[in-house]
Scaffold this motif. Structure first.
Motif, PDB file in Angstrom:
ATOM      1  N   LEU A 252      42.460  35.295  37.410  1.00 19.99           N
ATOM      2  CA  LEU A 252      43.257  36.453  37.008  1.00 19.99           C
ATOM      3  C   LEU A 252      43.491  37.334  38.216  1.00 19.99           C
ATOM      4  O   LEU A 252      42.567  37.975  38.711  1.00 19.99           O
ATOM      5  CB  LEU A 252      42.495  37.276  35.964  1.00 19.99           C
ATOM      6  CG  LEU A 252      42.411  36.702  34.561  1.00 19.99           C
ATOM      7  CD1 LEU A 252      41.448  37.548  33.725  1.00 19.99           C
ATOM      8  CD2 LEU A 252      43.778  36.698  33.915  1.00 19.99           C
ATOM      9  N   PRO A 255      45.518  41.132  35.874  1.00 18.39           N
ATOM     10  CA  PRO A 255      45.017  40.948  34.510  1.00 18.39           C
ATOM     11  C   PRO A 255      45.707  41.784  33.446  1.00 18.39           C
ATOM     12  O   PRO A 255      45.731  41.392  32.293  1.00 18.39           O
ATOM     13  CB  PRO A 255      43.540  41.333  34.613  1.00 18.39           C
ATOM     14  CG  PRO A 255      43.370  42.052  35.899  1.00 18.39           C
ATOM     15  CD  PRO A 255      44.488  41.630  36.798  1.00 18.39           C
TER      16      PRO A 255
ATOM     17  N   VAL B 253      39.799  42.519  41.681  1.00 16.23           N
ATOM     18  CA  VAL B 253      40.146  42.389  40.265  1.00 16.23           C
ATOM     19  C   VAL B 253      41.260  43.361  39.900  1.00 16.23           C
ATOM     20  O   VAL B 253      41.951  43.186  38.915  1.00 16.23           O
ATOM     21  CB  VAL B 253      38.926  42.593  39.338  1.00 16.23           C
ATOM     22  CG1 VAL B 253      37.970  41.418  39.467  1.00 16.23           C
ATOM     23  CG2 VAL B 253      38.218  43.907  39.627  1.00 16.23           C
ATOM     24  N   PRO B 255      43.953  44.842  42.193  1.00 12.53           N
ATOM     25  CA  PRO B 255      44.394  44.941  43.579  1.00 12.53           C
ATOM     26  C   PRO B 255      45.325  46.105  43.870  1.00 12.53           C
ATOM     27  O   PRO B 255      45.362  46.573  44.992  1.00 12.53           O
ATOM     28  CB  PRO B 255      45.114  43.615  43.833  1.00 12.53           C
ATOM     29  CG  PRO B 255      45.353  43.000  42.515  1.00 12.53           C
ATOM     30  CD  PRO B 255      44.353  43.560  41.569  1.00 12.53           C
ATOM     31  N   PHE B 256      46.081  46.594  42.885  1.00  8.99           N
ATOM     32  CA  PHE B 256      47.078  47.602  43.230  1.00  8.99           C
ATOM     33  C   PHE B 256      46.756  49.006  42.727  1.00  8.99           C
ATOM     34  O   PHE B 256      47.303  49.975  43.231  1.00  8.99           O
ATOM     35  CB  PHE B 256      48.467  47.132  42.789  1.00  8.99           C
ATOM     36  CG  PHE B 256      48.863  45.862  43.502  1.00  8.99           C
ATOM     37  CD1 PHE B 256      49.128  45.875  44.867  1.00  8.99           C
ATOM     38  CD2 PHE B 256      48.905  44.646  42.842  1.00  8.99           C
ATOM     39  CE1 PHE B 256      49.466  44.707  45.537  1.00  8.99           C
ATOM     40  CE2 PHE B 256      49.245  43.475  43.514  1.00  8.99           C
ATOM     41  CZ  PHE B 256      49.516  43.518  44.873  1.00  8.99           C
ATOM     42  N   ASP B 257      45.849  49.144  41.745  1.00  8.20           N
ATOM     43  CA  ASP B 257      45.466  50.495  41.292  1.00  8.20           C
ATOM     44  C   ASP B 257      43.982  50.731  41.401  1.00  8.20           C
ATOM     45  O   ASP B 257      43.445  51.613  40.735  1.00  8.20           O
ATOM     46  CB  ASP B 257      45.750  50.696  39.784  1.00  8.20           C
ATOM     47  CG  ASP B 257      47.127  50.294  39.383  1.00  8.20           C
ATOM     48  OD1 ASP B 257      48.045  50.900  39.917  1.00  8.20           O
ATOM     49  OD2 ASP B 257      47.260  49.386  38.540  1.00  8.20           O
TER      50      ASP B 257
END
Lengths: 404, 404
Positions: A252, A255, B253, B255-257
């Motif tokens: 994932l 996710p 897990v 990656p962007f926030d």
């Protein structure tokens, strides 16, 4: 006390292990001198001579003087695999084609057959029918002096190794299909068919004779419609407790907002970097398809098409997240891209590398290399051939005795 | 031809390997009958008797008749580790304490010392000073007949195994500190100190004598301020090409926030499920801290505190994403939670399981168990003891000869 402690049984085991190790090295490295074999295995000259003589007497290797060596002094005898007479059959059920090959001991493809495969609506009987016909033709053309030592097959899905059952083949919609047993029956050679997941086999092939020949820790990412993986740890395939490890396409990475995945989940790596994602981002979904479609998008990006460029960047970002996680988890020496990722990676490399620089721990970033497969589109087929040779390499004399 | 092919050198190697294997089993399993050893190793009765007699003569094991077996017939002789006289020193630099123990062959803790460790501002000299003093006291109290066979240490950071250097210890701010060498000098025993990452050692301990005794594929997640991991694949620690594998705390897990991570990245697993995340979500950041703080939040959630319950749920969701990825990648038989995750997991289990049900491929979901560590908070210390015994177990007679 030494003799009694070792015991007759373990002495015999040791001899078999040494024979296996010599044959494995000759199979992997091609022509290799007895001197080099002895050095690499830590065995003395007379022991190596006994071992290679025994393998030669059984018809597994050939010994000779290398041609064209002008050096003075006694030349070291070279040992070569008997590739002309001992062969394996290798099959590959890939996402877009069916392949069959006769592969000599030592890994050379001696003869091959290929068919385009429709993307869907192909059942077990169809696939086995085509492959078994190919296989019988290859055997016939091998001639009466040749011996098939094993059969291996690569399949793009989850495989139960024990019996070659396809537990789950998302692209063909197969669930619990007895592929290995049916193909064995169709071939009628009296040999079982060993089946493996295509990306697992790709990893093995890259390790044995591809980009990862010299490394013992590598990750192979195989893209087609989805993304599969094979991971070599300490020289061995990581296959997990049930043989279903390395499903890195279902890592994932996104996710909570991810694209839907064929597995029923969302945001899996393969949903974010697979064929559909790339074509969709490029605005070419429906218009382009398959490997040719992917190559077209990559070519468009190279000529300055902004949407194609953006698509490669987006896929590169997500591929980077996946690769970061794999490097942090496995601390590999090498990551290899194969299948359609062989086409995608060069155009996405800068994005992948940017993620690695931003997120991989420095200690793991120090040594890792990234590369595309050295075996082109034959990676998975070459891995299937390794399955075909596995029994012979594990137990050369016993396996040969059973076959003859 | 058998004799010459095996060669004298490999016969001797085989004998040493068998001695090592017997001692390893006795060390792992405690008292074990000669009959069971023979059966498990595939060796006959007289070979096993020779091996155990040789180990007993060297003072490595003791042979005897088990007490209290009322069965008729000749009792099978039982072989036990010499835990009274042969011991290892084990050290643990954990996030909140410093530990030292004298551990007998066979794994029993015979004596121990513990100190609370401040969370920051502790330099190499301080840590080595405390541990070396503990170590010398433990050696003095062992008595003149006892022999220290090795020294192992667990450290909560990235370790270069070759020389015990801490490459990166985020919590103490250590970079490239010669921990192993300095501790060895401080102890003055003339023995090197083998250093390992705490989660790697935790995985080894769970495999040898914890929740994973009977499985060869397991994942150990260790939480403290951050999250570390140890992964056993086919019975061996996955340590990667440089020994820095299993950094599963830095799996991206989110990656962007994601929340910022101590490693400089964002959205790492440890940033989303570590101590700070849990206390923050629970609204108790600044008020509660450390292991006691985590236990307090878990207790509050149990008594119906909504924010504490929500915090556990959020941590459970992200922990679930991490565990999903690990299961899809490794197809393990067991996932073990240790350190502060031992306290967190029971309250977060339903969320973790929901993610597994939603995202793990059925074939990998079939067999995997989830559990908390069976060794309590001594998991990492027990792993350090295994490092201390490693040389002796690999090469019993040679190692002992060097020590005496």
């Amino acid at each position: 006390m030494t003799g009694s402690v070792v015991g007759a049984r373990t002495q015999e085991q040791m001899r078999q292990r040494n024979l296996s190790e010599v044959l494995r090295r000759v199979h992997k490295d091609g022509a290799v001198s007895r001197a080099a074999l002895g050095r690499r295995m830590g065995l003395n000259r007379s022991t190596i001579m006994d071992l290679t003589a025994e393998l030669a007497a059984a018809g597994l290797v050939r010994e000779g003087v290398p041609i064209g060596r002008g050096r003075a002094g006694r030349p070291s005898i070279v040992v070569m695999p008997e590739q002309g007479t001992l062969y394996g059959l290798a099959f590959d059920v890939a996402v877009d084609r069916l392949l069959a090959a006769r592969v000599g001991l030592g890994g050379q493809v001696l003869d091959r057959r290929e068919a385009v495969r429709p993307r869907a609506g192909v059942d077990l009987e169809d696939v086995v029918g085509v492959l078994a016909t190919f296989g019988r033709e290859l055997v016939d053309r091998a001639g009466p002096g040749a011996l098939c030592v094993g059969v291996g097959a690569s399949y793009c899905g989850l495989i139960r190794r024990a019996d070659g059952t396809v537990r789950y083949g998302p692209h063909l919609g197969w669930v619990d299909q007895a592929f290995g047993a049916e193909l064995a029956a169709g071939l009628g050679l009296g040999l079982p068919v060993e089946v493996g997941n295509e990306a697992h086999l790709g990893a093995i092939a890259e390790h044995v004779r591809g980009a990862g020949r010299d490394v013992d820790n590598l990750i192979y990412l195989h893209g087609d419609v989805g993304v599969g993986g094979g991971i070599i740890v300490g020289g061995k395939l990581l296959d997990g407790d049930g043989g279903y490890g390395c499903e890195l396409g279902h890592m994932l990475v996104n996710p909570f907002d991810g694209r839907p995945c064929l597995c029923g989940s969302r945001g899996c790596l393969e949903a974010e970097v697979g064929e559909e994602a790339l074509l969709d981002y490029a605005g070419r979904s429906g218009e382009l398809v398959g490997r040719d479609g992917i190559r077209a998008v990559v070519a468009l990006a190279g000529t300055g098409d902004a949407r194609a460029r953006d698509a490669l960047d987006r896929v590169g970002d997500w591929l980077g997240v996946g690769v970061v996680n794999l490097i942090n988890l496995f601390n590999p020496a090498l990551v290899v891209f194969g299948g359609m990722l062989r086409d995608v990676y060069p155009g996405a490399a800068s994005r992948v590398r940017a993620r690695i620089d931003a997120h991989v721990l420095p200690v793991s970033r120090e040594r890792v290399r990234l590369a595309v497969t050295a075996l082109g589109d034959d990676t998975t087929l070459a891995g299937a051939a390794e399955l075909a040779f596995a029994n012979l390499l594990d137990n050369p004399l016993d396996t040969l005795a059973t076959l003859r």
